[in-house]
Design an enzyme around this catalytic site. Structure first.
Site, PDB file in Angstrom:
ATOM      1  CD  GLU A   1      -2.299   1.127   2.845  1.00  0.00           C
ATOM      2  OE1 GLU A   1      -3.371   1.648   2.956  1.00  0.00           O
ATOM      3  OE2 GLU A   1      -1.956   0.511   4.094  1.00  0.00           O
TER       4      GLU A   1
ATOM      5  CE  LYS B   1      -7.110   0.660   4.298  1.00  0.00           C
ATOM      6  NZ  LYS B   1      -6.233   1.327   4.912  1.00  0.00           N
TER       7      LYS B   1
ATOM      8  CB  CYS C   1      -3.667  -1.609   5.388  1.00  0.00           C
ATOM      9  SG  CYS C   1      -2.774  -1.069   6.747  1.00  0.00           S
TER      10      CYS C   1
END
Length: 267
Positions: free
Chosen positions: A40, A106, A142
């Site tokens: 990321e 995300k 994440c």
């Protein structure tokens, strides 16, 4: 299928970070990998203004990554920032390479541990999978790793492998949580998990400033039974490993958690 995890430490300069992508993708290709995964925020480290670096998927940064992938003949997954709504950006994973082109925004934004990602980032709303080398890959970023449903949704969509690209926040117990979570998600979904995080800036002598999640390292490849097959420490590095597509089917026959799962969603 041979894959590689490129644990890099991004700077605030997208151009310099392209040099990292070119270098590590070349090293992965030389090691025989068909796919190399970057973390990321490979485009630009957190803790910097993101609106000024965000570009569309056909912009210069992504186009250069696309050209690197084409020149080397390797698929690349790399975290970048694309324009969102309301002046915010999207935290995007670019997937590009021979015969492969997709992206994932995300879904779960990191509003935790004193950091508010949603202040600057516009969340995605849909899982994404792609196929390469006879295997199917799901995507996550994440904080997504704390939400098992995304990983099982990817598995139900055919994923043999879940990729998690991260820039994990430092703090007491946070590295242990990362290690635990990536192994748990492999068991939840009976997939391989390729967990690629930003290296720890402290490993290069850079002090931690503020609450921005800038990485702790500890990238890993985890088997569908939660076994750690390869791992890196805190410093930048490259991990290369062969994945066996037959292993996923074998594990799911022995441990059919996807088939046995019950749906407790409210009516």
């Amino acid at each position: 299928m041979r894959i590689a995890l490129a644990q890099v430490i991004s700077s605030s300069d997208p151009s310099s970070n392209l040099d990292l992508v070119r270098d590590y993708a070349g090293r992965a290709k030389a090691a025989g990998a068909e796919l190399v995964v970057f973390p990321e925020a490979a485009m630009c480290a957190f803790g910097n203004p993101l609106g000024s670096v965000a570009e569309p998927l056909d912009g210069p940064w992504a186009s250069t990554v696309r050209q690197i992938a084409a020149d080397l003949g390797i698929a690349i997954v790399a975290g970048m920032f694309t324009p969102g709504s309301g002046g915010r950006v999207r935290n995007t994973l670019l997937v590009t390479g021979p015969g492969t082109e997709t992206s994932y925004d995300k879904i779960h934004l990191f509003d935790a541990f004193g950091f508010a990602e949603s202040d600057a980032v516009d969340g995605g709303d849909a899982p994404v999978t792609f196929s390469l080398g006879g295997m199917t890959f799901g995507l996550a970023t994440c904080y997504d790793v704390r939400f098992p449903a995304l990983f099982t949704a990817n598995a139900r969509a055919g994923a043999d492998v879940n990729i998690v690209c991260a820039s994990w926040g430092a703090g007491p117990g946070k590295t242990e949580q990362w290690d635990l979570l990536v192994r748990a998600r492999a068991l939840d979904s009976t997939t391989y998990v390729l967990a690629c995080g930003q290296g720890d800036p402290a490993s290069l002598g850079r002090p931690l400033e503020g609450t921005a999640p800038t990485g702790v390292g500890h990238s890993a490849v985890v088997s569908p039974l939660g076994e750690e097959l390869a791992a890196l420490g805190e410093a930048p590095g490259l991990a290369v490993l062969d994945l066996d597509p037959e292993l996923v089917a074998q594990v799911r026959e022995r441990l059919p958690v996807l088939a046995n799962a019950k749906d407790f969603a409210a009516a």
